[in-house]
Write a protein that holds these residues in place. Structure first.
Motif, PDB file in Angstrom:
ATOM      1  N   ASP A  10       0.862  -1.186   0.000  1.00  0.00           N
ATOM      2  CA  ASP A  10       0.000   0.000   0.000  1.00  0.00           C
ATOM      3  C   ASP A  10       0.898   1.235   0.000  1.00  0.00           C
ATOM      4  N   GLU A  12       1.526   4.932  -0.007  1.00  0.00           N
ATOM      5  CA  GLU A  12       0.732   6.059   0.498  1.00  0.00           C
ATOM      6  C   GLU A  12       1.641   7.085   1.162  1.00  0.00           C
ATOM      7  N   HIS A  79      -5.304   2.961  -4.135  1.00  0.00           N
ATOM      8  CA  HIS A  79      -5.439   2.973  -2.663  1.00  0.00           C
ATOM      9  C   HIS A  79      -6.155   4.275  -2.260  1.00  0.00           C
ATOM     10  N   HIS A  83      -4.779   9.458   1.550  1.00  0.00           N
ATOM     11  CA  HIS A  83      -4.889   8.427   2.578  1.00  0.00           C
ATOM     12  C   HIS A  83      -5.723   8.843   3.778  1.00  0.00           C
ATOM     13  N   ALA A 112      -8.077   2.644   2.341  1.00  0.00           N
ATOM     14  CA  ALA A 112      -7.125   3.045   3.382  1.00  0.00           C
ATOM     15  C   ALA A 112      -7.554   2.455   4.723  1.00  0.00           C
ATOM     16  N   ARG A 113      -6.600   1.903   5.450  1.00  0.00           N
ATOM     17  CA  ARG A 113      -6.816   1.275   6.769  1.00  0.00           C
ATOM     18  C   ARG A 113      -7.839   0.146   6.720  1.00  0.00           C
TER      19      ARG A 113
HETATM   20 ZN   LIG Z   1      -3.047   2.504   3.593  1.00  0.00          ZN
END
Ligand SMILES: [Zn+2]
Length: 259
Positions: A10, A12, A79, A83, A112-113
């Protein structure tokens, strides 16, 4: 058919310090991720493995030439736009931005997350797959313990969950690579690999930069930079003997051909 390894990153802006109330400007966030990304690229080139890079549009706009180089060999997926915030329109906006900027087709999305995201919005935004679910319980984040742990379809979208061990569902994600000894991780990876026929792993480039100078919880910063590169290399060497590294979109196409 050989077992498959989906090694994903990922990409970011490094906004983790912001979560812990520390100031870090965008330039520094991009710099930390770029250093780690270059370290990762050197390693995967050395071992000649194909990966998937989920990138924010913001990162790709800041590091366009580097992302173009990556796109020549690996898959680029989205992604999100940035972010630290999300709205549904970002799904399409990030896809279109990346396609125009890097001259590639974007098939996949990761939130994200790993926050929840509506599959119908993913489909309407033109994606073929969504890899935003860790099918386990992470206290304080999400509880997907009883969700399907292997690929499934919602409408026309393929969901590719990240790998967790069978039965106890211990996640084989980035944080586990900082908690468990390597021999335990290797055992869990091989067990899952044998059970499922594939492994879906994910990391962040900033983990491969030394981030010990930031005041972060030790469970995040204990293994960073060189230590994490060593762990990633051991993982690649272990799995290279067991199967093929393919991109997530190649894997999704295999799923489609198998039904
Ligand atoms: Zn991320």
């Amino acid at each position: 058919m050989n077992n498959k390894i989906l090694l994903t990153f990922d990409v970011e802006e490094f906004d983790v310090p912001v979560e812990y109330e520390q100031k870090i400007d965008l330039e520094k966030q991009i710099e930390i991720s770029t250093i780690g990304l270059q370290n990762v690229l050197a390693l995967i080139e050395k071992h000649d493995v194909k990966c998937t890079f989920f990138t924010t549009a913001i990162f790709a706009l800041e590091q366009t030439e580097l992302m173009k180089i990556i796109a020549r060999t690996h898959e680029i997926a989205s992604h999100g736009y940035e972010h630290s915030s999300f709205k549904n329109s970002d799904l399409k906006k990030s896809k279109e931005t990346l396609e125009a900027l890097l001259d590639v087709k974007i098939f996949g999305y990761r939130m994200a997350r790993l926050a929840p995201v509506d599959d119908s919005e993913i489909e309407n935004s033109g994606y073929a797959y969504n890899s935003s679910m860790n099918p386990t319980w992470i206290p304080g984040r999400y509880n997907h313990f009883f969700k399907q742990r292997t690929p499934f379809q919602t409408g026309n979208v393929w969901n590719i969950p990240t790998s967790v061990t069978p039965v106890f569902r211990i996640p084989l994600f980035w944080l586990s690579f900082k908690q468990f000894p390597m021999w335990v991780l290797k055992k869990m990876m091989l067990r899952t690999f044998e059970h499922d026929g594939y492994l879906s792993l994910y990391f962040h480039p900033w983990e491969f930069t030394d981030i010990k100078t930031f005041n972060l919880p030790t469970y995040i910063s204990k293994y960073s930079g060189e230590k994490m590169l060593q762990r990633l290399e051991e993982t690649i060497l272990l799995l290279k003997n067991e199967g093929d590294f393919i991109t997530m979109n190649e894997f999704v196409n295999n799923q489609k051909n198998n039904i």
